[in-house]
Design a protein around this motif. Structure first.
Motif, PDB file in Angstrom:
ATOM      1  N   VAL A   1      43.976  42.799  22.421  1.00  0.00           N
ATOM      2  CA  VAL A   1      45.392  42.431  22.528  1.00  0.00           C
ATOM      3  C   VAL A   1      46.026  43.121  23.738  1.00  0.00           C
TER       4      VAL A   1
ATOM      5  N   LEU B   1      47.942  42.652  12.048  1.00  0.00           N
ATOM      6  CA  LEU B   1      47.013  43.700  11.622  1.00  0.00           C
ATOM      7  C   LEU B   1      47.715  44.776  10.793  1.00  0.00           C
TER       8      LEU B   1
ATOM      9  N   ARG C   1      52.335  41.139  18.575  1.00  0.00           N
ATOM     10  CA  ARG C   1      50.969  40.610  18.505  1.00  0.00           C
ATOM     11  C   ARG C   1      50.085  41.411  17.544  1.00  0.00           C
ATOM     12  N   LEU C   2      50.423  42.678  17.327  1.00  0.00           N
ATOM     13  CA  LEU C   2      49.618  43.507  16.424  1.00  0.00           C
ATOM     14  C   LEU C   2      50.155  43.495  14.990  1.00  0.00           C
ATOM     15  N   GLU C   3      51.306  42.894  14.803  1.00  0.00           N
ATOM     16  CA  GLU C   3      51.912  42.828  13.474  1.00  0.00           C
ATOM     17  C   GLU C   3      50.977  42.239  12.417  1.00  0.00           C
TER      18      GLU C   3
ATOM     19  N   ILE D   1      53.444  43.649  22.503  1.00  0.00           N
ATOM     20  CA  ILE D   1      52.247  44.196  21.862  1.00  0.00           C
ATOM     21  C   ILE D   1      52.501  44.392  20.368  1.00  0.00           C
ATOM     22  N   ASP D   2      53.631  44.975  20.022  1.00  0.00           N
ATOM     23  CA  ASP D   2      53.943  45.189  18.600  1.00  0.00           C
ATOM     24  C   ASP D   2      53.938  43.869  17.834  1.00  0.00           C
TER      25      ASP D   2
ATOM     26  N   TRP E   1      49.473  52.048  15.876  1.00  0.00           N
ATOM     27  CA  TRP E   1      48.376  51.671  16.767  1.00  0.00           C
ATOM     28  C   TRP E   1      48.182  52.655  17.909  1.00  0.00           C
TER      29      TRP E   1
ATOM     30  N   ASP F   1      39.976  45.160  18.272  1.00  0.00           N
ATOM     31  CA  ASP F   1      40.961  44.075  18.295  1.00  0.00           C
ATOM     32  C   ASP F   1      42.214  44.490  19.065  1.00  0.00           C
ATOM     33  N   ILE F   2      42.656  45.718  18.877  1.00  0.00           N
ATOM     34  CA  ILE F   2      43.833  46.225  19.595  1.00  0.00           C
ATOM     35  C   ILE F   2      43.577  46.206  21.097  1.00  0.00           C
TER      36      ILE F   2
ATOM     37  N   ALA G   1      39.465  47.619  14.072  1.00  0.00           N
ATOM     38  CA  ALA G   1      40.834  47.290  14.468  1.00  0.00           C
ATOM     39  C   ALA G   1      41.090  47.703  15.913  1.00  0.00           C
ATOM     40  N   CYS G   2      40.531  48.835  16.340  1.00  0.00           N
ATOM     41  CA  CYS G   2      40.742  49.298  17.719  1.00  0.00           C
ATOM     42  C   CYS G   2      40.121  48.339  18.723  1.00  0.00           C
TER      43      CYS G   2
END
Length: 168
Positions: free
Chosen positions: A111, A32, A28-30, A25-26, A39, A107-108, A104-105
């Protein structure tokens, strides 16, 4: 070196899976610009049924208030959150997501959902349900042991992250 028993292997697997899941997850969220430290509080706020005070958020994240204040200072400075004085208690502040954070949430959550589906795709629904049942019983036992046999209070994080608010 002696072989580890099933119980030891189980503990290692649970810890290793949690670590791997978070690392995926980290990563994939990098793009952003969001680490786990950033997050996770955003998602807790996004999923909450009501505005959260700083102390409620600290409890939900299971971190100390001074640690949260430093994190919130950075999130505020970077435009992810705002703090508004709580109308019921002038000493407290509600933590509110900015429009940027709300987008962003979403999108989070995408993910998180995609990652969950990909990781769990190797197990059938019946297998997954059985695994969840066993893990919930083991977790319940561990919580009772942590609380010296008394029924444990439900974790604020567990309560807040059970079902995403926007999915209800």
């Amino acid at each position: 070196m002696p072989a580890i028993c099933a119980e030891q292997h189980f503990g290692y697997l649970v810890k290793d899976l949690a670590t791997l899941w978070r690392e995926i997850i980290d990563r994939r969220l990098e793009p952003l610009g969001l680490s786990a430290a950033r997050w996770q509080p955003l998602v807790v706020l996004y999923r909450a049924d009501e505005p959260l005070t700083q102390s409620m958020l600290a409890a939900a994240l299971e971190i100390e208030a001074p640690t949260l204040v430093r994190l919130l200072d950075r999130l505020d400075r970077d435009g992810w959150i705002e703090r508004h004085r709580c109308p019921q208690d002038r000493r407290a502040h509600h933590v509110v997501l900015t429009p940027r954070a709300l987008q962003a949430c979403a999108d989070i959550e995408d993910v998180l959902d995609r990652t969950r589906q990909e990781i769990l795709s190797v197990a059938g629904k019946r297998e997954l349900r059985a695994c969840i049942d066993v893990l919930e019983r083991i977790r319940g036992q561990a919580l009772q042991l942590r609380h010296d046999g008394a029924p444990p209070p439900e974790s604020p994080l567990t309560r807040m992250t059970r079902v995403p608010r926007r999915a209800r």
